[in-house]
Every structure is written in C-alpha cells, then in structure tokens.
Design a protein around this motif. Structure first.
Motif, PDB file in Angstrom:
ATOM      1  N   ALA A  17       0.830  -1.203   0.000  1.00 25.93           N
ATOM      2  CA  ALA A  17       0.000   0.000   0.000  1.00 25.93           C
ATOM      3  C   ALA A  17       0.864   1.253   0.000  1.00 25.93           C
ATOM      4  N   TRP A  18       1.966   1.226   0.721  1.00 28.24           N
ATOM      5  CA  TRP A  18       2.868   2.377   0.795  1.00 28.24           C
ATOM      6  C   TRP A  18       3.373   2.767  -0.604  1.00 28.24           C
ATOM      7  N   GLN A  19       3.705   1.777  -1.402  1.00 27.75           N
ATOM      8  CA  GLN A  19       4.195   2.047  -2.749  1.00 27.75           C
ATOM      9  C   GLN A  19       3.077   2.507  -3.685  1.00 27.75           C
ATOM     10  N   GLN A  20       1.866   2.049  -3.439  1.00 32.31           N
ATOM     11  CA  GLN A  20       0.755   2.306  -4.363  1.00 32.31           C
ATOM     12  C   GLN A  20      -0.023   3.586  -4.061  1.00 32.31           C
ATOM     13  N   LYS A  21       0.197   4.206  -2.889  1.00 30.16           N
ATOM     14  CA  LYS A  21      -0.614   5.343  -2.457  1.00 30.16           C
ATOM     15  C   LYS A  21       0.248   6.583  -2.209  1.00 30.16           C
ATOM     16  N   PRO A  22       0.400   7.447  -3.217  1.00 35.02           N
ATOM     17  CA  PRO A  22       1.167   8.685  -2.976  1.00 35.02           C
ATOM     18  C   PRO A  22       0.524   9.585  -1.924  1.00 35.02           C
ATOM     19  N   ALA A  23      -0.799   9.584  -1.822  1.00 35.25           N
ATOM     20  CA  ALA A  23      -1.457  10.398  -0.797  1.00 35.25           C
ATOM     21  C   ALA A  23      -1.060   9.935   0.596  1.00 35.25           C
ATOM     22  N   LEU A  24      -0.973   8.629   0.792  1.00 32.24           N
ATOM     23  CA  LEU A  24      -0.578   8.089   2.090  1.00 32.24           C
ATOM     24  C   LEU A  24       0.835   8.535   2.443  1.00 32.24           C
ATOM     25  N   ARG A  25       1.728   8.508   1.470  1.00 28.48           N
ATOM     26  CA  ARG A  25       3.101   8.936   1.732  1.00 28.48           C
ATOM     27  C   ARG A  25       3.145  10.431   2.079  1.00 28.48           C
ATOM     28  N   ALA A  26       2.345  11.238   1.390  1.00 30.38           N
ATOM     29  CA  ALA A  26       2.308  12.674   1.673  1.00 30.38           C
ATOM     30  C   ALA A  26       1.749  12.952   3.066  1.00 30.38           C
ATOM     31  N   ILE A  27       0.720  12.217   3.461  1.00 30.67           N
ATOM     32  CA  ILE A  27       0.115  12.405   4.787  1.00 30.67           C
ATOM     33  C   ILE A  27       1.111  12.032   5.879  1.00 30.67           C
ATOM     34  N   TYR A  28       1.834  10.953   5.682  1.00 27.35           N
ATOM     35  CA  TYR A  28       2.839  10.564   6.678  1.00 27.35           C
ATOM     36  C   TYR A  28       3.926  11.617   6.808  1.00 27.35           C
ATOM     37  N   GLN A  29       4.306  12.266   5.706  1.00 26.80           N
ATOM     38  CA  GLN A  29       5.294  13.335   5.814  1.00 26.80           C
ATOM     39  C   GLN A  29       4.756  14.467   6.689  1.00 26.80           C
ATOM     40  N   THR A  30       3.455  14.757   6.588  1.00 29.33           N
ATOM     41  CA  THR A  30       2.849  15.763   7.456  1.00 29.33           C
ATOM     42  C   THR A  30       2.924  15.332   8.913  1.00 29.33           C
ATOM     43  N   PHE A  31       2.596  14.082   9.175  1.00 31.08           N
ATOM     44  CA  PHE A  31       2.703  13.555  10.543  1.00 31.08           C
ATOM     45  C   PHE A  31       4.142  13.624  11.039  1.00 31.08           C
ATOM     46  N   HIS A  32       5.086  13.238  10.193  1.00 28.14           N
ATOM     47  CA  HIS A  32       6.489  13.228  10.600  1.00 28.14           C
ATOM     48  C   HIS A  32       6.996  14.638  10.870  1.00 28.14           C
ATOM     49  N   ARG A  33       6.497  15.628  10.130  1.00 28.81           N
ATOM     50  CA  ARG A  33       6.888  17.011  10.412  1.00 28.81           C
ATOM     51  C   ARG A  33       6.358  17.467  11.774  1.00 28.81           C
ATOM     52  N   ALA A  34       5.155  17.020  12.125  1.00 27.17           N
ATOM     53  CA  ALA A  34       4.618  17.337  13.451  1.00 27.17           C
ATOM     54  C   ALA A  34       5.500  16.742  14.545  1.00 27.17           C
ATOM     55  N   ILE A  35       5.979  15.537  14.318  1.00 26.04           N
ATOM     56  CA  ILE A  35       6.895  14.897  15.273  1.00 26.04           C
ATOM     57  C   ILE A  35       8.218  15.651  15.327  1.00 26.04           C
ATOM     58  N   ALA A  36       8.773  15.992  14.154  1.00 23.15           N
ATOM     59  CA  ALA A  36      10.075  16.657  14.089  1.00 23.15           C
ATOM     60  C   ALA A  36      10.079  17.982  14.835  1.00 23.15           C
ATOM     61  N   ALA A  37       8.930  18.646  14.872  1.00 20.31           N
ATOM     62  CA  ALA A  37       8.840  19.938  15.555  1.00 20.31           C
ATOM     63  C   ALA A  37       9.025  19.827  17.062  1.00 20.31           C
ATOM     64  N   HIS A  38       8.981  18.608  17.593  1.00 20.79           N
ATOM     65  CA  HIS A  38       9.077  18.423  19.042  1.00 20.79           C
ATOM     66  C   HIS A  38      10.310  17.614  19.457  1.00 20.79           C
ATOM     67  N   LEU A  39      11.260  17.446  18.558  1.00 19.39           N
ATOM     68  CA  LEU A  39      12.478  16.720  18.906  1.00 19.39           C
ATOM     69  C   LEU A  39      13.297  17.499  19.933  1.00 19.39           C
ATOM     70  N   ALA A  40      13.920  16.781  20.844  1.00 20.44           N
ATOM     71  CA  ALA A  40      14.811  17.423  21.811  1.00 20.44           C
ATOM     72  C   ALA A  40      16.030  17.965  21.077  1.00 20.44           C
ATOM     73  N   PRO A  41      16.419  19.205  21.336  1.00 24.25           N
ATOM     74  CA  PRO A  41      17.540  19.824  20.624  1.00 24.25           C
ATOM     75  C   PRO A  41      18.891  19.472  21.239  1.00 24.25           C
ATOM     76  N   ILE A  42      19.183  18.184  21.343  1.00 24.69           N
ATOM     77  CA  ILE A  42      20.485  17.748  21.855  1.00 24.69           C
ATOM     78  C   ILE A  42      21.141  16.864  20.802  1.00 24.69           C
ATOM     79  N   SER A  43      22.444  16.645  20.955  1.00 17.35           N
ATOM     80  CA  SER A  43      23.250  16.141  19.848  1.00 17.35           C
ATOM     81  C   SER A  43      23.216  14.620  19.666  1.00 17.35           C
ATOM     82  N   GLN A  44      22.699  13.874  20.606  1.00 16.21           N
ATOM     83  CA  GLN A  44      22.693  12.420  20.490  1.00 16.21           C
ATOM     84  C   GLN A  44      21.730  11.957  19.393  1.00 16.21           C
TER      85      GLN A  44
END
Length: 248
Positions: A17-44
């Motif tokens: 499904a991941w390969q067949q659904k470009p909309a699904l991949r785009a939506i996950y990038q939106t979710f991943h950006r929401a996650i990235a906005a809350h990463l701890a700003p440390i070097s590990q």
C-alpha cells in the motif's frame, strides 16, 4: 495469545500500500513534520522504534529506523523492552503507532528512561479516541480499542523481554494521557505536550488496508479540511501526539 509474527505479516502487506498510495506517503510526511517539531535539541541520535514501512528519514535525516523484524528498509532490529543502546546515549525515541502494541507500557518507559540522555524525549503518535475516533478505530479498524480492558502497566516479575506476543489496545494512549482521573506512573518522565489532530485526510485515504475516497489532486483541499476540523478535537480528532521528557 497471538503470535508476534502477525506484526511482520501486517508490515509486508503495508509495504504494498505504501508504494501504491502517494497520498498516504504525503500524509505521513505531514505527521512526521509534526513529530520533528518536538524533537529534543540535543546532539545524540534519534531512534524510531517499530518503524514499519513509513520512511521517516525523509523528514528526519539520520533517524535510526528499527523494528522487531529485519527488513531491507530497517537499520537495526530492536526490542522496546530491551534496547541495545547504551545508557544516556539517545536524544529522542519516536513511536509511531507502536505504543498501543506495548502490553506493559510502564516497563517499556523504564527502558526508554535508561537509554535517553537528560533532556531526551519520547514522542508518541497514536490513535485518538474522540467521537469520530470511536467510529474509525472501534468499527472500521480490526484492532481492538480495549477501552474497558485493564492496562497492565508493569510486566509480572517472571516475565522476560523476549516473551513478545501480538498485543493491541488502540485506546491506551487516550486513556493514559488524556483522562485526568486515570493516574499512571510515568517512570520519572514529564508529560510536556499532548496535541490532537483530526487527520480526516488520513481516514479518507483508507490508510494501508482500505480504498482511498478522494483523488490525489484533492490533497490541498483535504489539508484545509484537516486544519478546520482540528478546532473540534473532542469530536473529530483521530490522532494524538504525546511528548514525554526526561528531566535534566
């Protein structure tokens, strides 16, 4: 108890499904950006547990992708209850649709505390139980919500980390982090953020297992609908972001 192999069987189906659904991949990038906005700003390093098939590295380069089964797109095999990382060595642990598969979440949090550096974070992205969430996950999804099932916070004394089985309780994150009258020991972590998202675009995409209900060129419209519906999360939220932090 169901075999843990079911996780890998589901993952392989999801890869198609991941390969067949470009909309699904785009939506996950939106979710991943929401996650990235809350990463701890440390070097590990940042590690994703239970990565499945979604490619978080497109948004978070260098994120170490792990799962309990080896696959070509996985960087290393890890067990959430017995991680191979050294103490205080990681900046972030990301669990996307993984927390509700942890039969003993308190025991897992103890292990997360061990490997995270001070100031490190656990970031969860989970199903959310709103009125719409009850329909989506209670009726249209095969995994149970388990809203009336007791949460086994800690593993029993004789349990071993390699004794994994298939467990799912989609309502656990909402019950633990959104219901003030239910108190759980977060093993020293501070709860610093909960954010609910309508994610109507994801629901209507059919996810990994159901037909997509809109054409791909409607994605901008669906994103606008998501933003509008985010204003009534108690009715329309289907996704929950949770951020836990290990104090410095």
């Amino acid at each position: 108890m169901a075999s843990i192999d079911r996780h890998n069987q589901e993952m392989l189906k999801n890869a198609e499904a991941w390969q067949q659904k470009p909309a699904l991949r785009a939506i996950y990038q939106t979710f991943h950006r929401a996650i990235a906005a809350h990463l701890a700003p440390i070097s590990q390093p940042t590690v994703e547990l239970g990565s499945g098939v979604a490619d978080i590295q497109r948004v978070i380069p260098g994120c170490i992708r792990t799962d309990i089964f080896p696959n070509p797109w996985i960087d290393r095999v890890e067990n959430a209850y017995a991680l191979s990382f050294a103490a205080d060595s990681l900046a972030n642990l990301i669990l996307f649709d993984v927390f509700h598969h942890l039969r003993y979440p308190g025991t897992a949090l103890q292990e997360f505390w061990r490997v995270l550096a001070p100031g490190g974070r656990v970031i969860l992205f989970e199903p959310c139980v709103s009125l719409l969430g009850l329909l989506v996950y209670g009726v249209l999804h095969p995994e149970p919500l388990a809203l009336n099932q007791a949460i086994e916070w800690q593993a029993p004394p004789a349990w071993q980390a390699n004794q994994l089985d298939y467990y799912a309780a989609q309502g656990n994150a909402s019950r633990i982090f959104l219901r003030a009258h239910l108190k759980f020991d977060l093993q020293g972590f501070h709860l610093i953020k909960t954010q609910r998202y309508a994610a109507i675009s994801y629901v209507a995409s059919g996810g990994y297992s159901k037909p997509q209900l809109y054409p791909n060129d409607w994605m901008p419209l669906m994103a606008a609908i998501d933003r509008l519906c985010n204003h009534v999360p108690w009715i329309l939220a289907t996704r929950l972001l949770v951020v836990l932090e290990k104090p410095v």
